[in-house]
Every structure is written in structure tokens, then in C-alpha cells.
Design a protein around this motif. Sequence first.
Motif, PDB file in Angstrom:
ATOM      1  N   MET A  14      61.539  55.291  38.920  1.00 47.56           N
ATOM      2  CA  MET A  14      61.689  55.757  40.302  1.00 47.56           C
ATOM      3  C   MET A  14      61.265  57.218  40.446  1.00 47.56           C
ATOM      4  O   MET A  14      60.632  57.600  41.435  1.00 47.56           O
ATOM      5  CB  MET A  14      63.138  55.580  40.755  1.00 47.56           C
ATOM      6  N   ASP A  15      61.609  58.021  39.456  1.00 51.32           N
ATOM      7  CA  ASP A  15      61.314  59.458  39.520  1.00 51.32           C
ATOM      8  C   ASP A  15      59.821  59.763  39.429  1.00 51.32           C
ATOM      9  O   ASP A  15      59.382  60.845  39.837  1.00 51.32           O
ATOM     10  CB  ASP A  15      62.037  60.203  38.386  1.00 51.32           C
ATOM     11  N   ASN A  16      59.056  58.823  38.875  1.00 49.58           N
ATOM     12  CA  ASN A  16      57.639  59.092  38.618  1.00 49.58           C
ATOM     13  C   ASN A  16      56.711  58.209  39.452  1.00 49.58           C
ATOM     14  O   ASN A  16      55.586  57.920  39.051  1.00 49.58           O
ATOM     15  CB  ASN A  16      57.356  58.937  37.118  1.00 49.58           C
ATOM     16  N   PRO A  53      78.554  47.560  37.259  1.00 48.47           N
ATOM     17  CA  PRO A  53      79.240  48.818  36.943  1.00 48.47           C
ATOM     18  C   PRO A  53      78.386  50.064  36.849  1.00 48.47           C
ATOM     19  O   PRO A  53      78.927  51.176  36.837  1.00 48.47           O
ATOM     20  CB  PRO A  53      79.875  48.519  35.578  1.00 48.47           C
ATOM     21  N   VAL A  54      77.049  49.939  36.762  1.00 51.74           N
ATOM     22  CA  VAL A  54      76.213  51.110  36.470  1.00 51.74           C
ATOM     23  C   VAL A  54      75.388  51.470  37.700  1.00 51.74           C
ATOM     24  O   VAL A  54      74.665  50.626  38.246  1.00 51.74           O
ATOM     25  CB  VAL A  54      75.280  50.852  35.268  1.00 51.74           C
ATOM     26  N   ARG A  55      75.472  52.735  38.123  1.00 51.97           N
ATOM     27  CA  ARG A  55      74.739  53.187  39.301  1.00 51.97           C
ATOM     28  C   ARG A  55      73.283  53.461  38.933  1.00 51.97           C
ATOM     29  O   ARG A  55      72.984  54.278  38.062  1.00 51.97           O
ATOM     30  CB  ARG A  55      75.371  54.448  39.875  1.00 51.97           C
ATOM     31  N   LEU A  56      72.379  52.765  39.598  1.00 54.75           N
ATOM     32  CA  LEU A  56      70.943  52.958  39.415  1.00 54.75           C
ATOM     33  C   LEU A  56      70.405  54.011  40.374  1.00 54.75           C
ATOM     34  O   LEU A  56      69.578  54.851  40.006  1.00 54.75           O
ATOM     35  CB  LEU A  56      70.224  51.623  39.633  1.00 54.75           C
ATOM     36  N   GLY A  57      70.859  53.978  41.609  1.00 55.53           N
ATOM     37  CA  GLY A  57      70.370  54.911  42.612  1.00 55.53           C
ATOM     38  C   GLY A  57      70.939  54.546  43.964  1.00 55.53           C
ATOM     39  O   GLY A  57      72.025  53.959  44.067  1.00 55.53           O
ATOM     40  N   HIS A  58      70.188  54.868  45.013  1.00 57.99           N
ATOM     41  CA  HIS A  58      70.654  54.618  46.380  1.00 57.99           C
ATOM     42  C   HIS A  58      69.463  54.196  47.229  1.00 57.99           C
ATOM     43  O   HIS A  58      68.306  54.561  46.945  1.00 57.99           O
ATOM     44  CB  HIS A  58      71.294  55.889  46.955  1.00 57.99           C
ATOM     45  N   LEU A  59      69.749  53.436  48.273  1.00 52.76           N
ATOM     46  CA  LEU A  59      68.692  52.977  49.161  1.00 52.76           C
ATOM     47  C   LEU A  59      67.893  54.123  49.771  1.00 52.76           C
ATOM     48  O   LEU A  59      66.721  53.955  50.124  1.00 52.76           O
ATOM     49  CB  LEU A  59      69.281  52.120  50.288  1.00 52.76           C
ATOM     50  N   SER A  60      68.495  55.297  49.884  1.00 55.60           N
ATOM     51  CA  SER A  60      67.788  56.452  50.439  1.00 55.60           C
ATOM     52  C   SER A  60      66.598  56.870  49.585  1.00 55.60           C
ATOM     53  O   SER A  60      65.715  57.595  50.061  1.00 55.60           O
ATOM     54  CB  SER A  60      68.741  57.633  50.600  1.00 55.60           C
ATOM     55  N   GLN A  61      66.537  56.419  48.324  1.00 50.63           N
ATOM     56  CA  GLN A  61      65.425  56.736  47.438  1.00 50.63           C
ATOM     57  C   GLN A  61      64.278  55.727  47.554  1.00 50.63           C
ATOM     58  O   GLN A  61      63.268  55.855  46.866  1.00 50.63           O
ATOM     59  CB  GLN A  61      65.922  56.771  45.990  1.00 50.63           C
ATOM     60  N   VAL A  62      64.451  54.749  48.429  1.00 49.87           N
ATOM     61  CA  VAL A  62      63.519  53.627  48.535  1.00 49.87           C
ATOM     62  C   VAL A  62      62.676  53.777  49.797  1.00 49.87           C
ATOM     63  O   VAL A  62      63.174  54.178  50.844  1.00 49.87           O
ATOM     64  CB  VAL A  62      64.311  52.297  48.556  1.00 49.87           C
TER      65      VAL A  62
END
Length: 260
Positions: A197-199, A217-226
Motif C-alpha cells: 500500500m505504501d509503495n 485481530p490484526v489492523r491492516l489499514g483503513h478505507l481512507s487509504q483506498v
Amino acid sequence: MPVLNDRQNTILSLARASGHVDVEDLALRFGVTPQTIRRDLNALCGGNLLARTHGGAVISSSVENLSYEARRQIAAPAKRAIGAAAAALISDNSSLFITIGTTTEEVARAITAHRDLLVITNNINVALRLYPFPAIRVMVAGGQVRHSDGAVVGPAAVDMIRQFKVDTAIIGASAIDEDGSLLDFDPLEVTVARAIMDNARRVILVCDRSKVGRVAPVRLGHLSQVSAFVTDHLSSDRLRTVCATHGVRVVEASPENENR
């Protein structure tokens, strides 16, 4: 183990066969009201046999995902439609990351007619699907291949991904919280997905409706990054508001409209 009636036993069997059940579909199947089905699902969820999602339920697990082959069977027509709709957002002569996932694999299936693509992936299934097509260059992230699903995870995969800046990242998620959080089960897999996502200049999220309201259980990110969220149906008003607030394009790809 709770005592189940015949209908609840059948619902559990259907969920075990496909991984997911839908309230409206079950109401039609059994000729009862959606409220009756919701009570059945609540009973099954209360016994930790199923876990509720928005509009239905999945086999219960908040810490471990279903097997890759089982996930392939869940909402398969919807995933094919999502893959085709996401592929329509990808231009020829472009570069992209594709993460591990059964829906991202359907995107790979749908881009085989594209021209002059560079695809970088940590998904061996995607690489095997795309490498025969001469108009698509495929690069596979280095590292250990996970036996369960063909994912390449670990620090070597992250280091390789960070060498690139691509046009588009195609990502999935195991769960989407109503607040827009994107969630998954494996921290190693999430680390690779975050680097992807960062690249990338834009991120396309591909998930079927069963992921909404699911728990992981593990946070990948948020819809705001999409940039775009491609799904078969988005019935959550809260998530639709989150997308509108952050300028996320929502594409709903109905399986009924899929050209087979």
C-alpha cells in the motif's frame, strides 16, 4: 454445544460447505421471515459456531482464517464479478502489486487480456496464473512460500517490494469493520500488504460483502487509504458514509451482470 433445531443444523451445514450464509437467501430457502433467520444465526453465534457479518454469518473464528481452498468457494460468483470490475479500472501499459487472496486472484484472472503490464506479487497463485501471457511481465517477491496458501511473506518480501513505486495496488482484507478499519489474521502477511500500500500511487480494495462486519485481530489499514473499493454489494450505510467522507470510489459488481 447448544441444542440446535433442524433448521439451525441445516444452516450450520450450509455455512460449513460454503463458508458463509446470507439472511435473505436463508429466509427464501426456508420460507420464513428474515427475523426468524436472524434469531437462528444469533443462537449459532452464541454457541461460537458462526460469527455474524453484515447481512449474514461465517464460520466462527476471530483469530484464524479459513483454509485457502475453503475461501475460494465462498461467494465465488461474486468474486469473479469483483475481479472483472477491478480489472476494468486497470490501464494497459501500467504497473501493479497484487497481494495474497482469493479475490485478488480473480483480478489476476481478469487482466490476462491486458497489454504491457508489470505485475509484482507475493501470491504464487497469481504468478502461476499470469506468467504464460507474454504481454504481462511477472515478478515474485522473495522469501518463504507459505504452504497453506502460496503467500510469500517475511522481511525479504518487504525489502523487495520497497524497491518499486507502482501505479496500482490490488489488495484484499479478511474483515472490514464498520468504522472503516481493514483487518486480517496474520501479522507477517499484513506487514507485506502495508508495504504494498505504501509503495503504490493508488490502492484498489477488492472484498465481497461477507467481509463487512467480520472480526479479525490484526489492523491492516483503513478505507481512507483506498482509492476505490470494489465489492458485490455494500449494504452498510456507515461504510458508505466512510467512503464518501474520504473520497473512496465504491464500485458494486453484481454477479448477475457478470458475462460468463
